[in-house]
Motif scaffolding. Structure first.
Motif, short mmCIF file in Angstrom:
data_model
loop_
_atom_site.label_atom_id
_atom_site.label_comp_id
_atom_site.label_asym_id
_atom_site.label_seq_id
_atom_site.Cartn_x
_atom_site.Cartn_y
_atom_site.Cartn_z
N LYS A 144 112.39 47.48 -60.40
CA LYS A 144 111.23 46.86 -59.76
C LYS A 144 110.01 47.59 -60.31
O LYS A 144 110.04 48.80 -60.49
CB LYS A 144 111.29 47.01 -58.25
CG LYS A 144 112.44 46.25 -57.62
CD LYS A 144 112.33 46.21 -56.13
CE LYS A 144 111.61 45.04 -55.57
NZ LYS A 144 111.73 43.73 -56.09
N CYS B 156 112.45 52.05 -59.07
CA CYS B 156 111.12 51.55 -58.74
C CYS B 156 110.15 52.34 -59.59
O CYS B 156 110.02 53.56 -59.44
CB CYS B 156 110.80 51.71 -57.26
SG CYS B 156 109.16 51.05 -56.85
N SER C 29 100.18 50.24 -62.48
CA SER C 29 100.54 48.82 -62.54
C SER C 29 99.66 48.04 -63.52
O SER C 29 100.15 47.13 -64.19
CB SER C 29 100.50 48.19 -61.16
OG SER C 29 99.20 48.32 -60.60
N GLU D 220 100.86 45.12 -66.46
CA GLU D 220 100.72 43.77 -65.93
C GLU D 220 101.03 42.68 -66.94
O GLU D 220 101.33 41.56 -66.57
CB GLU D 220 99.33 43.58 -65.32
CG GLU D 220 98.19 43.71 -66.29
CD GLU D 220 96.83 43.73 -65.62
OE1 GLU D 220 95.84 43.55 -66.33
OE2 GLU D 220 96.76 43.92 -64.40
N GLU E 100 106.85 52.23 -59.79
CA GLU E 100 105.58 52.66 -59.21
C GLU E 100 105.67 54.05 -58.59
O GLU E 100 104.74 54.84 -58.71
CB GLU E 100 105.07 51.66 -58.19
CG GLU E 100 103.65 51.98 -57.79
CD GLU E 100 102.90 50.79 -57.23
OE1 GLU E 100 101.91 51.03 -56.55
OE2 GLU E 100 103.29 49.64 -57.48
N SER F 86 106.82 47.37 -58.90
CA SER F 86 105.79 47.70 -57.92
C SER F 86 106.40 47.89 -56.54
O SER F 86 107.55 47.55 -56.29
CB SER F 86 104.72 46.61 -57.86
OG SER F 86 105.23 45.48 -57.20
N LEU F 87 105.58 48.43 -55.65
CA LEU F 87 106.01 48.67 -54.27
C LEU F 87 105.76 47.47 -53.38
O LEU F 87 106.06 47.51 -52.20
CB LEU F 87 105.26 49.89 -53.71
CG LEU F 87 105.52 51.21 -54.40
CD1 LEU F 87 104.60 52.28 -53.87
CD2 LEU F 87 106.96 51.63 -54.24
N GLU F 88 105.18 46.41 -53.94
CA GLU F 88 104.89 45.23 -53.13
C GLU F 88 106.17 44.57 -52.66
O GLU F 88 107.13 44.44 -53.41
CB GLU F 88 104.05 44.24 -53.94
CG GLU F 88 102.68 44.77 -54.28
CD GLU F 88 101.91 43.82 -55.17
OE1 GLU F 88 102.33 42.66 -55.33
OE2 GLU F 88 100.88 44.25 -55.71
N GLY F 89 106.18 44.16 -51.41
CA GLY F 89 107.36 43.51 -50.86
C GLY F 89 108.48 44.49 -50.57
O GLY F 89 108.32 45.70 -50.69
N GLN F 90 109.62 43.98 -50.19
CA GLN F 90 110.77 44.81 -49.88
C GLN F 90 111.48 45.23 -51.15
O GLN F 90 111.35 44.59 -52.19
CB GLN F 90 111.73 44.04 -48.97
CG GLN F 90 111.12 43.70 -47.64
CD GLN F 90 112.12 42.96 -46.77
OE1 GLN F 90 113.01 42.29 -47.26
NE2 GLN F 90 111.95 43.08 -45.47
N ARG F 91 112.26 46.27 -51.06
CA ARG F 91 113.04 46.71 -52.22
C ARG F 91 114.39 46.01 -52.18
O ARG F 91 115.38 46.54 -51.70
CB ARG F 91 113.22 48.22 -52.21
CG ARG F 91 111.91 48.89 -52.49
CD ARG F 91 112.06 50.23 -53.07
NE ARG F 91 110.73 50.83 -53.09
CZ ARG F 91 110.48 52.05 -53.40
NH1 ARG F 91 111.46 52.85 -53.73
NH2 ARG F 91 109.26 52.52 -53.39
#
Length: 151
Positions: free
Chosen positions: A76, A110, A19, A23, A112, A78-83
């Protein structure tokens, strides 16, 4: 003089995605990374893939003897939050629900965890987003997903 060459293998694992390396990319650039990733995966399946500037889709996959398949890639980073993948249209106008005439297949990426799943667009008529369970998404076989989506 004698030269010694080590033949021992190392167990160093290299991450293709980090990531912090991405960025500074904006959403358009991240989307392009996703499109190239999907193109390479589909090419690895032996398919002929072309990047397009089409309205409502990003890639054309030649599907002889059937009609070409229009693929809209949603990425997406990153894995942050919901997909949750946004499929609504109209960034510069009023938001509109997805029209399944715009593309044939969604490729949900995704970066990540380098996961890809393919979904028939007709299953999302009138929707604005697609939710994918992160555990299922990261373990989905992209080839099996492609075959199921293109039946």
């Amino acid at each position: 003089m004698t030269t010694t060459i080590s033949t021992q293998k190392t167990n160093t694992a290299y991450k293709l995605y980090k990531s912090d390396r991405m960025e500074n990319l904006d959403a358009t650039q991240i989307g392009e990374v996703g499109e190239h990733f999907v193109t390479s995966v589909l090419g690895g399946f032996g398919l002929e893939v072309f990047k397009t500037n089409g309205k409502g889709y990003d890639l054309i996959v030649m599907n002889e003897p059937k009609a070409p398949i229009r693929v809209d890639v949603k990425t997406k980073s990153s894995l942050e939050g919901q997909r949750i993948y946004n499929i609504k249209k109209g960034k510069k106008t009023n938001y509109r629900d997805f029209d399944p005439q715009a593309c044939d297949i969604f490729a949900l990426v995704c970066l990540e965890d380098l996961s890809i799943s393919f979904h028939r667009s007709e299953d999302y008529a009138g929707k604005r987003s697609i939710y994918v369970n992160a555990n299922e998404h990261s373990t989905t076989d992209p080839y099996e997903s492609w075959v199921a989506a293109t039946r």
